[in-house]
Motif scaffolding. Structure first.
Motif, PDB file in Angstrom:
ATOM      1  N   GLU A 111       2.126  -0.910  -2.619  1.00 42.21           N
ATOM      2  CA  GLU A 111       1.359  -0.657  -1.465  1.00 42.21           C
ATOM      3  C   GLU A 111      -0.051  -0.814  -1.644  1.00 42.21           C
ATOM      4  O   GLU A 111      -0.614  -0.325  -2.940  1.00 42.21           O
ATOM      5  CB  GLU A 111       1.687   0.594  -0.755  1.00 42.21           C
ATOM      6  CG  GLU A 111       1.130   0.862   0.668  1.00 42.21           C
ATOM      7  CD  GLU A 111       1.677   2.093   1.557  1.00 42.21           C
ATOM      8  OE1 GLU A 111       1.634   2.025   2.582  1.00 42.21           O
ATOM      9  OE2 GLU A 111       1.767   3.095   0.472  1.00 42.21           O
ATOM     10  N   ALA A 112      -0.938  -1.206  -0.915  1.00 42.87           N
ATOM     11  CA  ALA A 112      -2.320  -1.442  -0.898  1.00 42.87           C
ATOM     12  C   ALA A 112      -2.892  -0.048  -0.674  1.00 42.87           C
ATOM     13  O   ALA A 112      -2.113   1.074  -0.304  1.00 42.87           O
ATOM     14  CB  ALA A 112      -2.846  -2.316  -0.120  1.00 42.87           C
ATOM     15  N   VAL A 113      -4.364   0.163  -0.885  1.00 42.81           N
ATOM     16  CA  VAL A 113      -4.925   1.596  -0.501  1.00 42.81           C
ATOM     17  C   VAL A 113      -4.897   1.625   1.021  1.00 42.81           C
ATOM     18  O   VAL A 113      -4.964   2.753   1.522  1.00 42.81           O
ATOM     19  CB  VAL A 113      -6.385   1.672  -0.957  1.00 42.81           C
ATOM     20  CG1 VAL A 113      -6.359   1.764  -2.619  1.00 42.81           C
ATOM     21  CG2 VAL A 113      -7.007   0.346  -0.644  1.00 42.81           C
ATOM     22  N   MET A 114      -4.735   0.411   1.668  1.00 41.54           N
ATOM     23  CA  MET A 114      -4.587   0.363   3.084  1.00 41.54           C
ATOM     24  C   MET A 114      -3.130   0.593   3.484  1.00 41.54           C
ATOM     25  O   MET A 114      -2.477  -0.516   3.098  1.00 41.54           O
ATOM     26  CB  MET A 114      -5.195  -0.841   3.920  1.00 41.54           C
ATOM     27  CG  MET A 114      -6.732  -0.906   3.691  1.00 41.54           C
ATOM     28  SD  MET A 114      -7.510  -1.372   2.155  1.00 41.54           S
ATOM     29  CE  MET A 114      -7.196  -3.135   2.050  1.00 41.54           C
ATOM     30  N   ALA A 115      -2.683   1.684   3.920  1.00 37.15           N
ATOM     31  CA  ALA A 115      -1.232   1.836   4.189  1.00 37.15           C
ATOM     32  C   ALA A 115      -0.748   0.801   5.148  1.00 37.15           C
ATOM     33  O   ALA A 115      -1.450   0.443   6.062  1.00 37.15           O
ATOM     34  CB  ALA A 115      -0.903   3.401   4.562  1.00 37.15           C
ATOM     35  N   GLY A 116       0.530   0.260   4.857  1.00 38.79           N
ATOM     36  CA  GLY A 116       1.329  -0.680   5.671  1.00 38.79           C
ATOM     37  C   GLY A 116       0.917  -2.194   4.994  1.00 38.79           C
ATOM     38  O   GLY A 116       1.214  -3.097   5.831  1.00 38.79           O
ATOM     39  N   VAL A 117       0.203  -2.133   3.889  1.00 41.23           N
ATOM     40  CA  VAL A 117      -0.255  -3.560   3.282  1.00 41.23           C
ATOM     41  C   VAL A 117       0.486  -3.425   1.946  1.00 41.23           C
ATOM     42  O   VAL A 117       0.041  -2.735   1.332  1.00 41.23           O
ATOM     43  CB  VAL A 117      -1.890  -3.819   3.534  1.00 41.23           C
ATOM     44  CG1 VAL A 117      -2.028  -5.182   2.795  1.00 41.23           C
ATOM     45  CG2 VAL A 117      -2.347  -3.832   4.638  1.00 41.23           C
ATOM     46  N   TRP A 118       1.238  -4.301   1.739  1.00 40.41           N
ATOM     47  CA  TRP A 118       1.733  -4.459   0.363  1.00 40.41           C
ATOM     48  C   TRP A 118       1.821  -5.866  -0.287  1.00 40.41           C
ATOM     49  O   TRP A 118       1.697  -6.810   0.412  1.00 40.41           O
ATOM     50  CB  TRP A 118       3.434  -4.493   0.839  1.00 40.41           C
ATOM     51  CG  TRP A 118       3.778  -3.267   1.585  1.00 40.41           C
ATOM     52  CD1 TRP A 118       3.731  -2.944   3.076  1.00 40.41           C
ATOM     53  CD2 TRP A 118       4.329  -1.867   1.019  1.00 40.41           C
ATOM     54  NE1 TRP A 118       4.387  -1.873   3.432  1.00 40.41           N
ATOM     55  CE2 TRP A 118       4.547  -1.228   2.267  1.00 40.41           C
ATOM     56  CE3 TRP A 118       4.748  -1.633  -0.158  1.00 40.41           C
ATOM     57  CZ2 TRP A 118       5.157   0.193   2.234  1.00 40.41           C
ATOM     58  CZ3 TRP A 118       5.174  -0.172  -0.202  1.00 40.41           C
ATOM     59  CH2 TRP A 118       5.350   0.509   0.797  1.00 40.41           C
ATOM     60  N   ARG A 119       1.503  -5.632  -1.570  1.00 48.26           N
ATOM     61  CA  ARG A 119       1.873  -6.682  -2.465  1.00 48.26           C
ATOM     62  C   ARG A 119       3.280  -6.840  -3.017  1.00 48.26           C
ATOM     63  O   ARG A 119       3.673  -5.999  -3.444  1.00 48.26           O
ATOM     64  CB  ARG A 119       0.767  -6.610  -3.433  1.00 48.26           C
ATOM     65  CG  ARG A 119       0.695  -8.074  -4.589  1.00 48.26           C
ATOM     66  CD  ARG A 119       0.052  -9.256  -3.932  1.00 48.26           C
ATOM     67  NE  ARG A 119       0.042 -10.323  -4.779  1.00 48.26           N
ATOM     68  CZ  ARG A 119      -0.937 -10.489  -5.803  1.00 48.26           C
ATOM     69  NH1 ARG A 119      -1.850  -9.395  -6.096  1.00 48.26           N
ATOM     70  NH2 ARG A 119      -1.052 -11.425  -6.696  1.00 48.26           N
ATOM     71  N   VAL A 120       3.952  -8.117  -2.631  1.00 43.46           N
ATOM     72  CA  VAL A 120       5.437  -8.229  -2.983  1.00 43.46           C
ATOM     73  C   VAL A 120       5.433  -9.551  -3.834  1.00 43.46           C
ATOM     74  O   VAL A 120       5.182 -10.615  -3.762  1.00 43.46           O
ATOM     75  CB  VAL A 120       6.347  -8.369  -1.666  1.00 43.46           C
ATOM     76  CG1 VAL A 120       7.708  -8.316  -2.324  1.00 43.46           C
ATOM     77  CG2 VAL A 120       5.917  -7.004  -0.804  1.00 43.46           C
ATOM     78  N   ARG A 121       5.941  -9.286  -5.141  1.00 48.14           N
ATOM     79  CA  ARG A 121       6.168 -10.397  -6.048  1.00 48.14           C
ATOM     80  C   ARG A 121       7.583 -10.343  -6.437  1.00 48.14           C
ATOM     81  O   ARG A 121       8.321  -9.513  -6.475  1.00 48.14           O
ATOM     82  CB  ARG A 121       5.192 -10.298  -7.462  1.00 48.14           C
ATOM     83  CG  ARG A 121       3.942  -9.959  -7.303  1.00 48.14           C
ATOM     84  CD  ARG A 121       3.309  -9.776  -8.698  1.00 48.14           C
ATOM     85  NE  ARG A 121       1.731  -9.752  -8.668  1.00 48.14           N
ATOM     86  CZ  ARG A 121       1.115  -8.425  -8.470  1.00 48.14           C
ATOM     87  NH1 ARG A 121       2.030  -7.501  -8.373  1.00 48.14           N
ATOM     88  NH2 ARG A 121      -0.255  -8.600  -8.541  1.00 48.14           N
TER      89      ARG A 121
END
Length: 282
Positions: A111-121
């Protein structure tokens, strides 16, 4: 000897799945100081795909609902500089994890520091990257996909010697799982509220098994979230600063609330992302 659902009675850590997330050092939110440096200014001038992505993410956050599917943004073919700038801009927030999918594919999410935004690999069985996304969602879709194949019932043999309360607990779990529908309120079983012998915990662990998803949350303290081998049954454990379990529960739900972004998070994250875009990318 440590206690807890995912710790074997003999004190050895029980086998989990994918990768030992809970053993990793605590996650720390990346500061945005990098964006104010001269190196970042030059990178921002080069990385126009990142500059174009940020308003799209903000627009997606503006309309995202907590109970609706999220939106994926494919950055697999972005240049390395763009990917690095995206990583620096998004930072690392409270929740991270991994999900084992079919054909040896693993989804690793942060999860990013902005909740609800994710980096998914997504990586294959050899660890090679096959897809890279930024996702706006309460929880990455890979988590629900990995859990969807789990059985919706449990079965077990007779109680072991030395058992105290495991059979009533299994009956309660089985009943709740059978009646659970997506969107129902979660049901929590707290092990500290009644005695459970080592034989109870070992039999419960053996019966439920380990599932394909592990998550950790580093918000207020540390929390390890592991899906069991039964659909909608999660082990949720909270730890203190000494890495001792202070609350050990099973939760029957879709996804434990401690791991997911709420409605207000999307609006707050949209505002924060637009501020970053205005300050550094215009």
């Amino acid at each position: 000897m440590k206690a807890g659902f995912w710790v074997a009675p003999g004190g050895e850590d029980a086998a989990m799945t994918v990768m030992p997330i809970g053993a990793e050092p605590p996650l720390r939110a990346r500061k945005l100081n990098f964006l104010a440096t001269s190196s970042a200014e030059e990178m921002i001038r080069r990385c126009r795909r990142t500059a174009m992505l940020l308003p799209e993410l903000a627009d997606a956050l503006a309309v995202q609902k907590a109970d609706r599917p999220g939106r994926l943004f494919d950055i697999t073919d972005f240049p390395d500089d763009d990917k690095e700038l995206i990583a620096q801009t998004l930072g690392e927030g409270e929740v991270a994890g991994a999900a084992a999918l079919a054909n040896g594919i693993t989804a690793q999410m942060q999860e990013a520091v902005m909740a609800g935004v994710w980096r998914v690999r997504f990586t294959d069985g050899e660890g090679r990257l096959i897809a890279d996304y930024v996702e706006v969602a309460s929880i990455p879709a890979a988590v629900k996909k990995a859990c969807s194949a789990l059985p919706g019932s449990i079965s077990h043999g007779p109680a072991p010697t030395g058992a105290m309360n495991v059979m009533p607990v299994l009956t309660e779990i089985g009943d709740r799982v059978a009646r659970y529908s997506d969107g129902d309120p979660g049901h929590i079983i707290t092990f500290s509220l009644f005695p459970m012998s080592p034989e109870d915990m070992a039999f419960l662990q053996e019966t439920l098994g380990a599932g394909p998803v592990q998550l950790t949350s580093r918000g207020y303290g540390s929390c390890r979230i592991v899906v069991t081998g039964a659909r909608n049954v999660w082990s949720v454990q909270f730890y203190n600063a000494m890495d001792t379990i202070i609350l050990d529960t099973l939760e029957i739900c879709d996804i434990p609330s401690v791991a997911i972004a709420a409605e207000d998070d999307f609006r707050d994250s949209e505002a924060r992302l637009r501020e970053i875009e205005e300050a550094y990318f215009k």
